[in-house]
Structures are given as structure tokens and as C-alpha cells.
Design a protein around this motif. Structure first.
Motif, PDB file in Angstrom:
ATOM      1  N   LEU C  90       0.840  -1.219   0.000  1.00  0.00           N
ATOM      2  CA  LEU C  90       0.000   0.000   0.000  1.00  0.00           C
ATOM      3  C   LEU C  90       0.865   1.254   0.000  1.00  0.00           C
ATOM      4  CD1 LEU C  90      -2.805  -0.875   2.568  1.00  0.00           C
ATOM      5  CD2 LEU C  90      -2.895  -0.978   0.067  1.00  0.00           C
ATOM      6  N   LEU C  91       2.070   1.142   0.550  1.00  0.00           N
ATOM      7  CA  LEU C  91       2.940   2.308   0.624  1.00  0.00           C
ATOM      8  C   LEU C  91       3.716   2.554  -0.662  1.00  0.00           C
ATOM      9  CD1 LEU C  91       4.185   2.246   4.307  1.00  0.00           C
ATOM     10  CD2 LEU C  91       3.108   4.160   3.134  1.00  0.00           C
ATOM     11  N   ARG C  92       3.478   1.767  -1.677  1.00  0.00           N
ATOM     12  CA  ARG C  92       4.090   2.076  -2.973  1.00  0.00           C
ATOM     13  C   ARG C  92       3.435   3.345  -3.514  1.00  0.00           C
ATOM     14  NH1 ARG C  92       7.512  -1.312  -5.258  1.00  0.00           N
ATOM     15  NH2 ARG C  92       7.165  -0.306  -7.254  1.00  0.00           N
ATOM     16  N   GLY C  93       4.246   4.350  -3.747  1.00  0.00           N
ATOM     17  CA  GLY C  93       3.707   5.639  -4.200  1.00  0.00           C
ATOM     18  C   GLY C  93       2.908   5.516  -5.486  1.00  0.00           C
ATOM     19  N   ASP C  94       3.267   4.537  -6.311  1.00  0.00           N
ATOM     20  CA  ASP C  94       2.541   4.348  -7.575  1.00  0.00           C
ATOM     21  C   ASP C  94       1.060   4.056  -7.319  1.00  0.00           C
ATOM     22  OD1 ASP C  94       5.318   3.419  -9.154  1.00  0.00           O
ATOM     23  OD2 ASP C  94       5.069   2.630  -7.132  1.00  0.00           O
ATOM     24  N   PHE C  95       0.773   3.444  -6.167  1.00  0.00           N
ATOM     25  CA  PHE C  95      -0.634   3.202  -5.826  1.00  0.00           C
ATOM     26  C   PHE C  95      -1.247   4.407  -5.123  1.00  0.00           C
ATOM     27  CE2 PHE C  95       0.157  -1.603  -5.767  1.00  0.00           C
ATOM     28  CZ  PHE C  95      -0.596  -1.829  -6.907  1.00  0.00           C
ATOM     29  N   PHE C  96      -0.584   4.835  -4.010  1.00  0.00           N
ATOM     30  CA  PHE C  96      -1.337   5.774  -3.176  1.00  0.00           C
ATOM     31  C   PHE C  96      -1.266   7.210  -3.641  1.00  0.00           C
ATOM     32  CE2 PHE C  96       1.252   8.274  -0.247  1.00  0.00           C
ATOM     33  CZ  PHE C  96       2.438   7.564  -0.095  1.00  0.00           C
ATOM     34  N   THR C  97      -0.328   7.559  -4.533  1.00  0.00           N
ATOM     35  CA  THR C  97      -0.320   8.939  -5.025  1.00  0.00           C
ATOM     36  C   THR C  97      -0.909   9.065  -6.434  1.00  0.00           C
ATOM     37  OG1 THR C  97       1.894   9.018  -6.034  1.00  0.00           O
ATOM     38  CG2 THR C  97       1.780   9.328  -3.656  1.00  0.00           C
ATOM     39  N   ALA C  98      -1.622   8.027  -6.874  1.00  0.00           N
ATOM     40  CA  ALA C  98      -2.370   8.125  -8.134  1.00  0.00           C
ATOM     41  C   ALA C  98      -3.784   8.589  -7.826  1.00  0.00           C
ATOM     42  CB  ALA C  98      -2.405   6.776  -8.822  1.00  0.00           C
ATOM     43  N   TYR C  99      -4.465   9.049  -8.857  1.00  0.00           N
ATOM     44  CA  TYR C  99      -5.880   9.397  -8.654  1.00  0.00           C
ATOM     45  C   TYR C  99      -6.761   8.440  -9.448  1.00  0.00           C
ATOM     46  CZ  TYR C  99     -10.006  12.238  -7.772  1.00  0.00           C
ATOM     47  OH  TYR C  99     -11.232  12.666  -7.379  1.00  0.00           O
ATOM     48  N   THR C 100      -8.033   8.691  -9.418  1.00  0.00           N
ATOM     49  CA  THR C 100      -9.010   7.953 -10.196  1.00  0.00           C
ATOM     50  C   THR C 100      -8.490   7.634 -11.592  1.00  0.00           C
ATOM     51  OG1 THR C 100     -10.726   9.079  -9.017  1.00  0.00           O
ATOM     52  CG2 THR C 100     -11.361   8.129 -11.106  1.00  0.00           C
ATOM     53  N   PRO C 101      -8.627   6.416 -12.039  1.00  0.00           N
ATOM     54  CA  PRO C 101      -8.059   6.016 -13.333  1.00  0.00           C
ATOM     55  C   PRO C 101      -8.778   6.624 -14.543  1.00  0.00           C
ATOM     56  CG  PRO C 101      -9.259   4.192 -12.305  1.00  0.00           C
ATOM     57  CD  PRO C 101      -9.203   5.280 -11.294  1.00  0.00           C
ATOM     58  N   TYR C 102      -8.710   7.942 -14.668  1.00  0.00           N
ATOM     59  CA  TYR C 102      -9.372   8.612 -15.795  1.00  0.00           C
ATOM     60  C   TYR C 102      -8.669   8.339 -17.109  1.00  0.00           C
ATOM     61  CZ  TYR C 102     -12.238  11.348 -12.572  1.00  0.00           C
ATOM     62  OH  TYR C 102     -13.133  11.737 -11.620  1.00  0.00           O
ATOM     63  N   GLN C 103      -7.332   8.153 -17.061  1.00  0.00           N
ATOM     64  CA  GLN C 103      -6.585   7.844 -18.281  1.00  0.00           C
ATOM     65  C   GLN C 103      -6.157   6.386 -18.173  1.00  0.00           C
ATOM     66  OE1 GLN C 103      -6.406   9.796 -20.836  1.00  0.00           O
ATOM     67  NE2 GLN C 103      -7.223  11.647 -19.885  1.00  0.00           N
ATOM     68  N   PRO C 104      -6.945   5.472 -18.704  1.00  0.00           N
ATOM     69  CA  PRO C 104      -6.696   4.050 -18.435  1.00  0.00           C
ATOM     70  C   PRO C 104      -5.326   3.576 -18.903  1.00  0.00           C
ATOM     71  CG  PRO C 104      -8.372   4.342 -20.156  1.00  0.00           C
ATOM     72  CD  PRO C 104      -8.125   5.690 -19.548  1.00  0.00           C
ATOM     73  N   GLU C 105      -4.783   4.201 -19.948  1.00  0.00           N
ATOM     74  CA  GLU C 105      -3.481   3.751 -20.470  1.00  0.00           C
ATOM     75  C   GLU C 105      -2.379   3.859 -19.430  1.00  0.00           C
ATOM     76  OE1 GLU C 105      -5.431   6.026 -21.787  1.00  0.00           O
ATOM     77  OE2 GLU C 105      -5.861   5.600 -23.878  1.00  0.00           O
ATOM     78  N   VAL C 106      -2.534   4.804 -18.484  1.00  0.00           N
ATOM     79  CA  VAL C 106      -1.509   4.947 -17.453  1.00  0.00           C
ATOM     80  C   VAL C 106      -2.080   4.642 -16.059  1.00  0.00           C
ATOM     81  CG1 VAL C 106      -0.029   6.554 -18.722  1.00  0.00           C
ATOM     82  CG2 VAL C 106      -1.916   7.456 -17.325  1.00  0.00           C
ATOM     83  N   SER C 107      -3.134   3.835 -16.032  1.00  0.00           N
ATOM     84  CA  SER C 107      -3.761   3.482 -14.750  1.00  0.00           C
ATOM     85  C   SER C 107      -4.097   2.001 -14.682  1.00  0.00           C
ATOM     86  CB  SER C 107      -5.057   4.278 -14.557  1.00  0.00           C
ATOM     87  OG  SER C 107      -4.854   5.647 -14.792  1.00  0.00           O
TER      88      SER C 107
END
Lengths: 119, 482, 447
Positions: C90-107
Motif C-alpha cells: 500500500l505504501l508504494r507511491g505508484d498506488f497511493f499517489t495516483a488518482y481515479t483512473p481517468y486515463q486508463p493507459e496509465v492506470s
């Protein structure tokens, strides 16, 4: 065939009206993913919403161009909503109604008048 | 790059975690629970701990995030999420306390909540705060329930909430939730509320006006004083959507502008992480005349001792099963304490500086529909690219190829081919300059090689996805194929 | 200046020059002077990371924790074992500092995790589909009721007294504001009274809501409740404890139309009540009435598997005032938390958690039954929570806490006729010696 300002088309065959959305509307909506159909036997009232059409990122109300009772709905749209994109005025029809007031047909736009409002 | 699904990594017999040995005498569940209520089958994949760790680590690498790169998503305030706040929220004294412990045993937690309430009241200029709402949308609903309770108590059965056409989609949806009818108010040519249209819609049945200021165009409505007077003249209440609070913190306060109710998004302005779409926290603040309607229980302090109080007949009730998203609130307080009064004011100052700098630099290349100083975000239109058949969507997708997240697109609805940028204060000038260069490059590409944009992105884990089929034949559960 | 703001003085100057102003203040010029905050905020000045950490650490130390004490509190939030690997992921920044997957290619990371979450929740509940998660247990029930109302076109909702009082309060506040007639029925021997249900249900009833196991830990007859609901054309909503579903039959196989619940037991820290996660799963016919985000699997332009937010036309950002719900966000990071938990546990691990909790609770019941002056008011089947009655519950709880035991929830506040009753929760984390100590100290406290 006649048209409403809300982009529906109507084909009147005797007292049965076949209703769908226009080619222009289908194009504007983009990829249609779901058509919410009324139930058989329900009443449509002219200029009132009777269903919704969802595309990927928008949703649009469908307005009744004429008043009447639903006698048939296009069940195929459940499995294949893309029919509205592919053939909006043919296989992509939405409902058939038994019209209560045939005079309403005369109030609708002819093709030229409809084209004019789309421009 | 694709990662197999958890279910495709399943090897029966493998275990990822072992429990302590059962140390009590056992009974047969079948002797205690009727057979029909005993589970017959449970499908779940079996993985080792290492396989599980690798699966999720690999997945994490397929995300863009603030920690990886610039994330100028408008209206979302994607600022840096300080690492230390994660440590603090995980302190045993915060992470390992149960919501049903008695007040004596959680004095630190109650003091923390009360302190956060006081700071947020000061920042917003309101008289009381509830920390209960779990997100911005829930804050909106809570605020509207309070407005409704206020009018109902006076015996006024008001029906309408006015919302400008630039408002967030949540605003009207929240109104419907509490049974209010929505009236859209037009924007004028400066992007602010059209006073004439507002006047035309002011009537005794207006329960309130719900606005974001600065609005979703990033523009501050300088007529706010007049708007407040107009709405108050029919005993309507003013609701402040705090989505854009990062623009004004320490510079002006909703309470001083005449607002009666405000919600904040701690996951925007107060740096708590967005978590891929939640959890957030949406505290609501009210002026004194609405305090009695706040959700309960309230935390009260007497002689430095904190307790719960839930004896209040006028409260709207409760909007969450607990006191709020506690650990999110902990992180927000850590941010406030670290930043201090100067740091908070600076945060807004530099957020506004960054936005104006970017807008000014982009103005030569892109169409800016409202050419005036913006606050923390601004909107440009991609409509000038239409000649090449390029859309805003294509620009957004091309940005991904350069390692940036896209702006918010096609919002607000009143700007054609809208792109909404919010750089936030935590981005350096270097980052902004590199990004601006890429935006200029993309504008050039749009003319010289539009296909590059239309086919973008090409360097991401996947390319553009078939959203139509996804919606027509939803595959949303591995165990049940469409 | 806070170090979170990176600008140097030189950079500030350059930027102001580009914009064409002398000071940042000029950018705020349109805020009328009389509305400006022309004074300092009444908030202390900033401090260093170390000072802030020390202050908040000392505040945290004023709380008594479930580590230093022994927790028998439940009522919707449970002290289960949480595998160490979860928090590292959970502490991986790639998870917790992302937002709603509005751009699916990078989410794709977030999206695939949610697809996996959805699948696991469907499996656990025995349902066809679910969304990307909701705030928490109480509001999941609120949304389920709205779905049932939209589906049936009816307004009335029947629920039982045996549902978590905190959930009922939220239902009253939110559904109540939408002209919902809420009928609450009583219980008999710890479970819902089906005779009363048959009498209360009618053709205006949209849904019957029942908790499984209920607030007292008792196992409700959801099969017959669903039957009664369906005969009246109403839906049956079952609010379930997800851990219990590894031992108890899936509500989907017993007639439930919607299954909701609080996901906290699936490896989520107690954190004084949140953030938690609400789940809501439903039968296929209810797909378009489902609130919140939903992730679907699809293909990209090259035919590669990928994930997107789908069926978005249901949601508030498109439907605005016509949306069925105002929900925007989900609890993505908490959904990830529960997904990692379920992945680590697997079916076997989850069954063990449920079974150990069940065994320990039944051992505890047999030990408590040996104590004089302790009565067990309900005889019904239970999972891992039970109600006991002791002389003077409040003073007993206080004495137990002095011994380092959070002995349970006093029920009188929520059920005036359950005076001196205490709700006890026993998870797999409790040991035999902790249970024995509980009984020993309880025996002393009521002497």
C-alpha cells in the motif's frame, strides 16, 4: 418519414408509428452502449421522455414524437445496442406505438426542415 | 506489458499466510449452525507471499502517480503527498484504536479531531466543523441536508437549489439526493455567474446557491458579495464547494465572503493521498446559525477532557457509521501543522503563481477562452486543432507518451474541447517549463503529423482501449464471463 | 517557506516577470479588499518534520491501543490479524499517489486491482457483479436501498432491530431524507421475527434489509426472509460480514438480491473507525442501478488485454441531477488493501480465519457459561460475536479495562431493554490465555 426537433424519426403505417433516433443523433452520441426501452403496453406522451440512450461517455433522453401505446419494442437492442449506430432508421428502430392522435404527425418536420436544424 | 490476473496465478495448495495454531478445544460447526447456512464452496486463488508481492508490485508500475511525474489534473489538486504523514497515520496510537473504545481511552484521538476542527474553522471562517463526511460528495450531501433542516425547522418548504452551469456534476447529483430541484444559472462572458440570470431565478422557494469560488474555470467571482446578498434576501443559504480551496487558503475565507455552509476536500487542499480514487475526507463547516443541525456525535471539550455528545434534537443525524475517515484526518492535521499559517497561505500563493505562469506561456500556442488572471487552475480549448481533425482527447493521450498525466478534459462543459490544468504549488519551475515545451511540441505535431496524436499513446503499458465493447458486453467479474 | 514549495527567489522573480506582475499579491487583485483576510490565520507557525512528528506522536500516546490491551470489541470493526506484506504494498507511491483512473493507459495497475477486487467480492458474496467499492458499511446499505427503490418503483423499506444501530442511523438520515418510509421490526431470541415481517410487508415494500450474522452475532434465516420479500415483489438486501462468508453460505445462494457489508475485517486497520470500505454486490438484473465506479475488462488497439472504467453513463459526472447517486470516488486504496489480504489468505486461509474465530468464540461461550451471575440471553446460532448479561455492565467494563481488556460494547444505549448486556467479539487473533483471562477477571469483577 418525419422528424422531431429532438432528433427522433417516425414512420407512420396506418395507426402504427415506428420510432427511432436519427442518423444525425446517432452520430453525435458516438458508440451507443445501451438503450433503455419502455415496457410494452406503456403509454407515450408527445414531447415527453420515454427512454434513454447511453453512449460511452454521455447519456441522452429520448422524447416521444407522438402520443400512443407501446405495442412492440426492439428487444434486439438489449443484446446489440450498436444497431442504433449501424442502421438508425432501419434495424435500429426503438419502439412501435399505436398512435392516439394521428394529427400529431403533421406537426413533425419533413426531411428538409429537419436537415436545416441540424446545420 | 500485461500482468496475469490473480486468478491466473492460482496454484491450489499454495499459501501466502499462516495463522497461529488453534489453541482452544474445537467444536463441529455443523453441530451449531444449520447445514443450509454452511458454506459449500469458495473460489479464491492461492498464491505464495512472494507471488502476491510481485503481482501487486508489477501492477503498481503500470500506474502514473504524483511520485513518478507531473499530474496537472484540473480540479483534483494533485499536490505532493508528504511521506511523513503516512508514518504518523500509522503510529500504533492512531492506527490501532477501536471506534467503540470509551472516550477516556482515546483522549489523544479526540483532541486531534477537535484541533483539526478548530484549524479548519479558522481557515474557512466558519463557526463549527464536522469531520464525519467520507468524501467531497458526501460533504455536499451533508451540507445540503443541513440547509434543508434549517428551512424545515422554520417551516419553509423550499424546493430549489441554484447551481451555475460551470459546476461539478456532483453538485446537482447531491441536490437530487436530498430532494432538491436544480436550477442551472448561466455564466457570463467573463466566466462568472450571470447576475441577471441569477436575479431572474431568485424566488422565495430558493433554498440556496451552491458555488465553487474560484469556479471550475479557475476564475474568482468578484461579485460574490452581491450574490450573497441576493440569495440571503430570500433567506436562501450560500453553499461553498471547497474543491478549489487550494486557490484561496489564507487569502480570503468562505465565511467572510458570505457563505453559510462549506465543504473541504482534505485529499485535495490538505495533501492527503488520493489513493487511486479514495479514501478521501469531506469535512463540512457551518456558520453559528446552522451549528445545531450538524451530524452527531459531536466532540466536546471540558477542562481539557474530551467526550462525545449526541443529545441534540435538531441534528440531521449521521452520514457515516463512524466519526469520519480518521487516518485521513490525521494526515491533514500533520500537513497543517508542518505548513503552519505562513506555509498554508504560501501554498495558495504558489499554486496561483504556477497556474498563471503556465497559462501565460501556453497562450501563444493554445486558445485561452477567458483571458484574465486565473487562480490555481485554468482552462484552454483544443478547438483550434480541429482543422487537422485533432481533438482535445488526442492531445491528452499524446501527453501520456511524454510521461505526463493529462489535464482534466471536456470539463467544464461550457468550454468547447476543454482542457483544465491545475499544476499545484509543489511543482517547480523546471517541471512546468519542460511540460510547456511538450505542449508546444504537441501543438506542432498536430499540424505536421496529426496521426501521431490520433494514434497516441504508443509508449504506455496498453494503448487506447475499446470502451464501447467494455460497456456493451460488460466483463466485470472474472468468475462470470459475459 | 514550507519545503513542499520548491521555488527559489530567483525562479519566483522570473515567473512574475513572465506573467507581467510585480508580486504574487497582484494575482489576487480581483478579490475585493473587504473580503480579504487581512490578518494572519490563527494557526501556529510551521514547524520541522521532527517537531511535528514529536507532537503528534505524543498525542497518539494518549490513546490506549488494541496492541497494549486485549480487544473484544466488535460491532462492525474487528481486531483481525493483518499480514505485514499488505502495508508495504500500500505504501508504494505508484498506488497511493495516483488518482481515479481517468486515463486508463496509465492506470492499468489501479484498474486491474479493482477488477480483481470486484471478482473476489462477487465470489465471496455469491453475486454476479459489484462496483469498485463504497465509503463503508453504513453507506453501502443506503445505496442498496436506493437501488431497490429504483428497481421496484416502491418507497417503503423494512429493516430489523438486529441491524447495526450505527447503520440504521445513517439509513434514517440519508434514505429518510428521500421520502423513504422506514419500518423497523423487533427480534425474538436474538434474531429477526419473521411473523412480524410477514405482517409488515406489502406491495409498497421495495426491500427487506437483514444483517448476516446480525449485530448480536446471530445467524439470521436469510433464506426465508428472502422468500417472504420475493413473494411481496420486494428485494432482499443482506448486509454480511465478509469474514463470516468463508464459513457461512453465500447470501447469493440463499436468495439475496443485493449483498452489502463493511469490508474492514478483510485486513484493514481499525484506525478509530476509518477509512473503511463498503462493498455492494448484486444480481445481474440490477446492473444499471448500481452506484459508483465499475471496472471492466476489454482490449486495446493491438488486441492486448486492458481495463477501463465502464458503464459510466450511470454516474453523476454525466447524469448530473438525474444520477441515481452522487458518489464519485470509491475507496480504491482500501479496496486494494482487502484484495491483497484475500490474495495472501486464499480460500484456505480465509476459511481458517473464519473457523478459528468461530471456534474461539464458542470456547469463550462455554467458559462464560460456567460463571455465576453471567447469563447468555440468546440461544440462537452465532458466528464470532455473542451477548452476555452481567450485573452492572458499566462498572464491569470499567474494571475490565483497568486489567487491560476492552471487554465489549454495552448495549443499553442502543437497546434500552438490553440493560447490562455486553456484546463481545472474538477473532482468530485472540488466544486461549486471553480468553481465560477475560473469564477470570470477569468472574472477579462481578463477585
Amino acid at each position: 418519414m418525419k422528424f422531431s426537433k429532438e432528433h427522433e424519426w417516425v414512420k407512420l403505417e396506418g395507426d402504427t408509428a415506428i420510432i427511432g433516433i436519427t442518423d444525425y443523433a446517432a452520430h453525435q452520441l458516438g458508440d451507443i452502449v445501451f438503450v433503455e426501452l419502455p415496457n410494452k403496453g406503456s403509454k407515450l406522451e408527445v414531447n415527453k421522455v420515454f427512454g434513454t440512450i447511453e453512449s460511452v461517455k454521455t447519456v441522452s433522453d429520448v422524447f416521444a414524437p407522438m402520443t400512443g401505446e407501446v405495442i412492440e419494442v426492439n428487444d434486439e437492442l438489449d443484446a446489440n445496442p450498436a444497431l442504433v449506430n449501424e442502421d438508425p432508421t432501419g434495424n435500429g428502430w426503438i419502439v412501435k406505438i399505436k398512435v392516439s392522435n394521428p394529427n400529431e404527425y403533421d406537426q413533425l418536420l419533413d426531411e428538409a426542415a429537419y436537415k436545416a436544424i441540424c446545420e | 506489458m500485461t500482468e496475469p490476473l490473480l486468478f491466473e496465478l492460482d496454484t491450489k495448495g499454495r499459501r501466502g499466510y499462516a495463522l497461529p495454531k488453534l489453541d482452544v478445544p474445537t467444536v463441529d460447526p455443523a453441530d451449531h449452525i444449520p447445514t443450509k447456512f454452511l458454506r459449500k464452496q469458495l473460489d479464491m486463488p492461492s498464491l505464495s507471499e512472494l507471488e502476491t508481492v510481485r503481482h501487486f508490485t508489477r501492477l503498481s508500475r503500470m500506474n502514473h502517480s504524483v511520485d513518478i511525474g507531473f499530474y496537472p489534473l484540473g480540479s483534483c489538486t494533485m499536490k505532493y503527498n508528504p511521506k511523513v504523514n503516512e508514518n504518523i497515520a500509522r503510529l500504533p496510537g492512531f492506527a490501532n484504536i477501536h471506534p467503540y473504545q470509551n472516550a477516556d481511552s482515546v483522549q489523544g484521538a479526540l483532541k486531534l479531531l477537535k484541533t483539526t476542527e478548530q484549524y479548519l474553522a479558522e481557515l474557512t471562517g466558519m463557526d463549527a466543523i464536522t469531520l464525519q463526511p467520507a468524501a467531497g460528495a458526501q460533504g455536499e450531501m451533508t451540507g445540503l441536508l443541513i440547509i434543508k433542516a434549517y428551512h424545515n425547522k422554520k417551516g419553509n418548504n423550499k424546493k430549489k437549489i441554484l447551481i451555475p452551469d460551470s459546476g461539478h456534476g456532483t453538485n446537482p447529483a447531491s441536490c437530487t439526493m436530498v430532494g432538491y430541484e436544480v436550477v442551472n444559472i448561466k455564466s457570463d462572458d467573463r466566466g462568472c455567474i450571470d447576475i441577471a440570470d441569477l436575479k431572474a431565478n431568485i424566488a422565495p422557494d430558493v433554498a440556496g446557491l451552491m458555488i465553487t469560488n474560484p469556479n471550475t474555470l479557475g476564475l474568482f467571482d468578484e461579485n460574490i458579495g452581491e450574490l450573497a446578498t441576493l440569495v440571503h434576501s430570500v433567506d436562501g443559504l450560500l453553499y461553498y464547494d471547497g474543491a478549489n480551496f487550494n486557490a484561496i487558503m489564507g487569502w480570503t475565507r468562505p465565511g467572510d465572503m458570505g457563505f453559510d455552509v462549506v465543504h473541504l476536500n482534505l485529499h485535495k487542499t490538505f495533501s492527503t493521498p488520493h489513493g487511486g480514487g479514495g479514501p478521501g475526507s469531506g469535512p463540512v463547516g457551518v456558520k453559528a446559525h446552522l451549528k445545531e443541525f450538524l451530524p452527531t456525535p459531536r466532540i466536546v471539550e471540558k477542562n481539557n477532557t474530551y467526550s462525545f455528545e449526541d443529545q441534540n434534537n435538531d441534528t440531521i443525524g449521521a452520514v457515516l457509521g463512524s466519526f469520519g475517515n480518521f487516518s485521513v484526518i490525521v494526515k491533514a492535521l500533520a500537513y497543517i501543522m508542518y505548513s503552519g499559517k505562513e506555509g498554508l497561505k504560501d501554498a495558495s500563493a504558489y499554486a496561483v503563481l504556477n497556474a498563471n505562469y503556465m497559462m501565460k506561456k501556453l497562450k501563444d500556442t493554445y486558445y485561452v477562452p477567458y483571458d484574465r488572471f486565473c487562480k490555481h487552475e485554468f482552462v484552454i480549448s483544443g478547438k483550434t486543432l480541429a482543422k487537422q481533425g485533432v481533438k482535445t482527447l488526442d492531445v491528452a493521450k499524446r501527453l501520456l507518451d511524454f510521461g505526463y498525466h493529462s489535464p482534466t478534459i471536456y470539463f467544464p462543459l461550457i468550454v468547447e474541447e476543454a482542457m483544465m490544468f491545475e499544476p499545484t504549488e509543489t511543482e517547480s519551475k523546471d517541471t512546468l517549463d519542460s511540460f510547456i515545451e511538450v505542449m508546444e511540441k504537441i501543438a506542432k505535431e498536430a499540424v505536421e503529423n496529426p496521426d501521431l496524436l490520433k494514434n497516441a499513446p504508443i509508449s504506455t503499458p496498453v494503448r487506447r482501449l475499446d470502451e464501447a465493447t467494455a460497456a456493451r458486453k460488460p466483463d466485470i467479474n472474472f468468475y462470470q464471463k459475459p | 517557506m514550507s519545503t513542499y514549495i520548491p521555488h527559489t527567489t530567483a525562479e519566483l522573480q522570473e515567473m512574475l516577470n513572465v506573467i507581467g506582475v510585480k508580486t504574487i499579491d497582484e494575482l489576487f487583485a480581483e478579490i475585493p479588499q473587504k473580503l480579504r483576510l487581512n490578518k494572519d490565520l490563527n494557526i501556529p507557525s510551521g514547524m520541522s518534520e521532527l517537531e511535528m512528528t514529536r507532537k503528534l506522536t505524543s498525542l497518539s500516546e494518549m490513546n490506549k491501543t488494541v496492541d497494549k490491551n486485549v480487544c473484544f470489541l466488535g460491532g462492525g470493526a474487528y481486531d483481525h490479524i493483518i499480514p505485514a506484506a499488505i502495508d508495504h504494498l500500500l505504501l508504494r507511491g505508484d498506488f497511493f499517489t495516483a488518482y481515479t483512473p481517468y486515463q486508463p493507459e496509465v492506470s492499468q495497475g489501479t484498474l486491474q486491482c479493482i477488477y480483481e477486487y470486484q471478482s473476489l467480492i462477487c465470489s465471496l458474496t455469491g453475486m454476479d457483479q459489484t462496483n469498485a467499492s463504497l465509503y463503508e458499511g453504513a453507506t453501502a446499505n443506503v445505496e442498496a436501498i436506493k437501488m431497490a427503490q429504483a428497481q421496484t418503483g416502491r418507497k417503503k423499506v423494512i429493516l430489523f432491530d438486529t441491524i447495526n444501530p450505527a447503520y440504521r442511523r445513517v439509513i434514517k438520515t440519508i434514505n429518510g431524507a428521500q421520502e423513504t418510509e422506514i419500518v423497523t421490526l423487533g427480534f425474538e431470541d436474538g434474531v429477526s421475527d419473521l411473523t412480524k415481517l410477514s405482517q409488515a410487508i406489502d406491495d409498497k415494500t421495495a426491500a427487506v434489509l437483514v444483517q448476516y450474522p446480525n449485530f448480536f452475532g446471530c445467524i439470521e434465516d436469510i433464506e426465508n426472509i428472502a422468500k417472504i420479500a420475493h413473494e411481496a415483489g420486494a428485494l432482499c438486501i443482506v448486509c454480511a460480514n465478509p469474514i463470516s462468508l468463508a464459513l457461512l453460505e453465500a447470501p447469493g445462494n440463499l436468495g439475496a438480491d443485493i449483498v452489502t457489508g463493511e469490508g474492514q475485517p478483510l485486513g484493514v486497520p481499525l484506525s478509530f473507525g476509518g477509512p473503511y470500505i463498503g462493498f455492494l454486490a448484486a444480481k445481474k438484473a440490477l446492473l444499471r442501478k448500481m452506484p459508483g465506479r465499475i471496472v471492466g475488462k476489454t482490449l486495446d488497439l493491438d488486441g492486448k488485454q486492458g481495463f477501463v472504467l465502464t458503464l459510466q453513463a450511470r454516474e453523476q459526472h454525466i447524469r448530473r441531477e438525474k444520477a441515481g447517486s452522487n458518489i464519485c470516488s470509491n475507496q480504491a486504496l482500501v479496496a486494494l488493501n482487502t484484495t491483497i489480504y484475500m490474495a495472501l489468505m486464499g480460500a484456505e486461509g480465509l476459511k481458517e480465519v473464519a473457523l478459528h474465530s468461530f471456534q474461539k468464540a464458542h470456547y469463550m461461550k462455554s467458559e462464560l457459561a460456567k460463571l455465576e451471575n453471567v447469563t447468555i440471553p440468546f440461544t440462537c446460532s452465532f458466528f464470532h460475536e455473542l451477548v452476555i448479561k452481567v450485573p452492572n455492565a458499566d462498572s464491569v467494563l470499567k474494571k475490565m479495562e483497568e486489567k487491560g481488556i476492552f471487554a465489549g460494547i454495552a448495549l443499553e444505549k442502543y437497546y434500552p431493554n438490553l440493560k447490562d448486556c455486553i456484546l463481545i467479539a472474538i477473532t482468530e487473533k485472540r488466544t486461549k490465555s486471553e480468553i481465560d483471562d477475560y473469564c477470570k477477571y470477569l468472574g472477579e469483577a462481578i463477585k
